[in-house]
Design a protein around this motif. Sequence first.
Motif, mmCIF file in Angstrom:
data_model
loop_
_atom_site.group_PDB
_atom_site.id
_atom_site.type_symbol
_atom_site.label_atom_id
_atom_site.label_comp_id
_atom_site.label_asym_id
_atom_site.label_seq_id
_atom_site.Cartn_x
_atom_site.Cartn_y
_atom_site.Cartn_z
ATOM 1 N N THR A 86 13.875 15.504 -13.720
ATOM 2 C CA THR A 86 15.031 14.622 -13.550
ATOM 3 C C THR A 86 15.130 14.135 -12.117
ATOM 4 O O THR A 86 15.419 12.951 -11.856
ATOM 5 N N HIS A 87 14.860 15.028 -11.168
ATOM 6 C CA HIS A 87 14.904 14.665 -9.747
ATOM 7 C C HIS A 87 13.828 13.629 -9.412
ATOM 8 O O HIS A 87 14.100 12.653 -8.711
ATOM 9 N N LEU A 88 12.623 13.827 -9.920
ATOM 10 C CA LEU A 88 11.529 12.902 -9.639
ATOM 11 C C LEU A 88 11.790 11.535 -10.268
ATOM 12 O O LEU A 88 11.494 10.498 -9.665
ATOM 13 N N ILE A 89 12.338 11.535 -11.478
ATOM 14 C CA ILE A 89 12.682 10.260 -12.124
ATOM 15 C C ILE A 89 13.754 9.542 -11.317
ATOM 16 O O ILE A 89 13.740 8.313 -11.171
ATOM 17 N N GLY A 90 14.679 10.314 -10.759
ATOM 18 C CA GLY A 90 15.692 9.720 -9.888
ATOM 19 C C GLY A 90 15.073 9.098 -8.650
ATOM 20 O O GLY A 90 15.508 8.035 -8.182
ATOM 21 N N ASP A 91 14.019 9.757 -8.100
ATOM 22 C CA ASP A 91 13.311 9.196 -6.944
ATOM 23 C C ASP A 91 12.681 7.854 -7.289
ATOM 24 O O ASP A 91 12.718 6.911 -6.496
ATOM 25 N N LYS A 126 13.867 25.157 -17.926
ATOM 26 C CA LYS A 126 15.049 24.456 -17.396
ATOM 27 C C LYS A 126 14.799 23.991 -15.964
ATOM 28 O O LYS A 126 15.163 22.866 -15.578
ATOM 29 N N GLU A 127 14.178 24.842 -15.153
ATOM 30 C CA GLU A 127 13.884 24.473 -13.764
ATOM 31 C C GLU A 127 12.953 23.267 -13.693
ATOM 32 O O GLU A 127 13.168 22.352 -12.901
ATOM 33 N N GLN A 128 11.910 23.298 -14.503
ATOM 34 C CA GLN A 128 10.950 22.190 -14.491
ATOM 35 C C GLN A 128 11.582 20.908 -15.026
ATOM 36 O O GLN A 128 11.259 19.807 -14.562
ATOM 37 N N THR A 129 12.507 21.036 -15.969
ATOM 38 C CA THR A 129 13.222 19.856 -16.473
ATOM 39 C C THR A 129 14.087 19.250 -15.377
ATOM 40 O O THR A 129 14.167 18.021 -15.231
ATOM 41 N N ALA A 130 14.742 20.116 -14.593
ATOM 42 C CA ALA A 130 15.562 19.638 -13.473
ATOM 43 C C ALA A 130 14.689 18.921 -12.440
ATOM 44 O O ALA A 130 15.090 17.899 -11.867
ATOM 45 N N LEU A 131 13.479 19.467 -12.208
ATOM 46 C CA LEU A 131 12.564 18.832 -11.269
ATOM 47 C C LEU A 131 12.136 17.457 -11.773
ATOM 48 O O LEU A 131 12.067 16.487 -11.003
ATOM 49 N N GLN A 154 0.832 -1.205 0.000
ATOM 50 C CA GLN A 154 0.000 0.000 0.000
ATOM 51 C C GLN A 154 0.869 1.258 0.000
ATOM 52 O O GLN A 154 0.589 2.224 -0.721
ATOM 53 N N SER A 155 1.940 1.240 0.815
ATOM 54 C CA SER A 155 2.846 2.390 0.865
ATOM 55 C C SER A 155 3.535 2.603 -0.479
ATOM 56 O O SER A 155 3.690 3.736 -0.938
ATOM 57 N N ARG A 156 3.947 1.489 -1.095
ATOM 58 C CA ARG A 156 4.628 1.599 -2.394
ATOM 59 C C ARG A 156 3.696 2.189 -3.448
ATOM 60 O O ARG A 156 4.073 3.068 -4.223
ATOM 61 N N ARG A 157 2.441 1.702 -3.461
ATOM 62 C CA ARG A 157 1.483 2.218 -4.440
ATOM 63 C C ARG A 157 1.190 3.694 -4.193
ATOM 64 O O ARG A 157 1.088 4.483 -5.141
ATOM 65 N N GLN A 158 1.057 4.069 -2.906
ATOM 66 C CA GLN A 158 0.770 5.459 -2.590
ATOM 67 C C GLN A 158 1.940 6.354 -2.994
ATOM 68 O O GLN A 158 1.740 7.437 -3.560
ATOM 69 N N LEU A 159 3.164 5.881 -2.717
ATOM 70 C CA LEU A 159 4.346 6.663 -3.072
ATOM 71 C C LEU A 159 4.466 6.817 -4.577
ATOM 72 O O LEU A 159 4.756 7.902 -5.081
ATOM 73 N N THR A 160 4.227 5.735 -5.298
ATOM 74 C CA THR A 160 4.288 5.797 -6.765
ATOM 75 C C THR A 160 3.223 6.741 -7.308
ATOM 76 O O THR A 160 3.481 7.522 -8.238
ATOM 77 N N ALA A 161 2.020 6.672 -6.711
ATOM 78 C CA ALA A 161 0.941 7.560 -7.151
ATOM 79 C C ALA A 161 1.287 9.020 -6.867
ATOM 80 O O ALA A 161 1.014 9.910 -7.693
ATOM 81 N N ASP A 162 1.912 9.276 -5.702
ATOM 82 C CA ASP A 162 2.295 10.655 -5.351
ATOM 83 C C ASP A 162 3.329 11.195 -6.337
ATOM 84 O O ASP A 162 3.227 12.347 -6.792
ATOM 85 N N ILE A 163 4.328 10.376 -6.668
ATOM 86 C CA ILE A 163 5.365 10.823 -7.599
ATOM 87 C C ILE A 163 4.777 11.023 -8.994
ATOM 88 O O ILE A 163 5.104 11.988 -9.697
ATOM 89 N N ALA A 164 3.867 10.117 -9.392
ATOM 90 C CA ALA A 164 3.215 10.271 -10.699
ATOM 91 C C ALA A 164 2.428 11.576 -10.747
ATOM 92 O O ALA A 164 2.409 12.271 -11.777
ATOM 93 N N HIS A 165 1.788 11.912 -9.627
ATOM 94 C CA HIS A 165 1.039 13.174 -9.559
ATOM 95 C C HIS A 165 1.997 14.361 -9.653
ATOM 96 O O HIS A 165 1.715 15.359 -10.345
ATOM 97 N N GLU A 166 3.146 14.253 -8.967
ATOM 98 C CA GLU A 166 4.113 15.345 -9.015
ATOM 99 C C GLU A 166 4.731 15.487 -10.398
ATOM 100 O O GLU A 166 5.120 16.589 -10.802
ATOM 101 N N LEU A 167 4.821 14.383 -11.134
ATOM 102 C CA LEU A 167 5.387 14.452 -12.487
ATOM 103 C C LEU A 167 4.507 15.278 -13.415
ATOM 104 O O LEU A 167 5.001 15.930 -14.346
ATOM 105 N N ARG A 168 3.205 15.241 -13.168
ATOM 106 C CA ARG A 168 2.287 15.972 -14.055
ATOM 107 C C ARG A 168 2.469 17.479 -13.958
ATOM 108 O O ARG A 168 2.271 18.199 -14.947
ATOM 109 N N THR A 169 2.856 17.963 -12.774
ATOM 110 C CA THR A 169 2.971 19.415 -12.593
ATOM 111 C C THR A 169 4.055 20.033 -13.471
ATOM 112 O O THR A 169 3.772 20.970 -14.242
ATOM 113 N N PRO A 170 5.310 19.574 -13.401
ATOM 114 C CA PRO A 170 6.322 20.176 -14.290
ATOM 115 C C PRO A 170 6.034 19.941 -15.767
ATOM 116 O O PRO A 170 6.325 20.806 -16.599
#
Length: 210
Positions: A138-143, A131-136, A88-104
């Motif tokens: 890259t950071h999220l993909i690294g996460d 450039k800032e959003q691209t860096a973000l 459940q934690s893994r799915r929630q974390l993945t969903a949170d990161i996927a949501h954050e990916l949509r913003t940039p």
Amino acid sequence: IVTAEDSFLDRVNNSLWQVGLISAAVALVIGLVLTRQITGPVRALISGARHLTRGELSYRVKVKSHDEIGELAESFNIMASSLEKGEQSRRQLTADIAHELRTPLTVIEGTVDGIIDGVFEPDRDHLYSIKEQTALLTHLIGDLRDISLAESGQLKLNLAPADMVELVRRTIVNNEPEALEKDVRIKLEAAQVPEVKVDPVRMEQVVSNL
């Protein structure tokens, strides 16, 4: 000629045979009952393991006794519960990161569309925003990569002595501008502590997340 002694011996032998047969029947019944009491919970555990293998992490076995078999069933249920919470934690974390990916991605798409449509000038500010959003991104993909490595047990830690007070203070300074924008004041109160062996980068991520 059957003597009284022979008759007595025959009766004794018959009685012994009867007692032996009755004892064997009782032992067989008791053995069957005991075998069923043991094999029943074991079959339940085997069935539970198959359910977990199929990904049914909410499955639990019924605990019907307080002996060693019952303790084994309890341990199985605790393990299943831990696996379910982890999933459940893994799915929630993945969903949170996927949501954050949509913003940039939305910001980049909107800025590029604005430049193409002539709404925005392709100036330094807009290009720097991209450039800032691209860096973000890259950071999220690294996460996401770190999550994958951690789950497979391949996430390597670069351990080194670190001053935790200084690490926390540095993290607060890095996050202070965003906190001030939200009218949040962060204050550090800490006593002197000895250096500890940690991965400074990972630990800074932990403190930053908090």
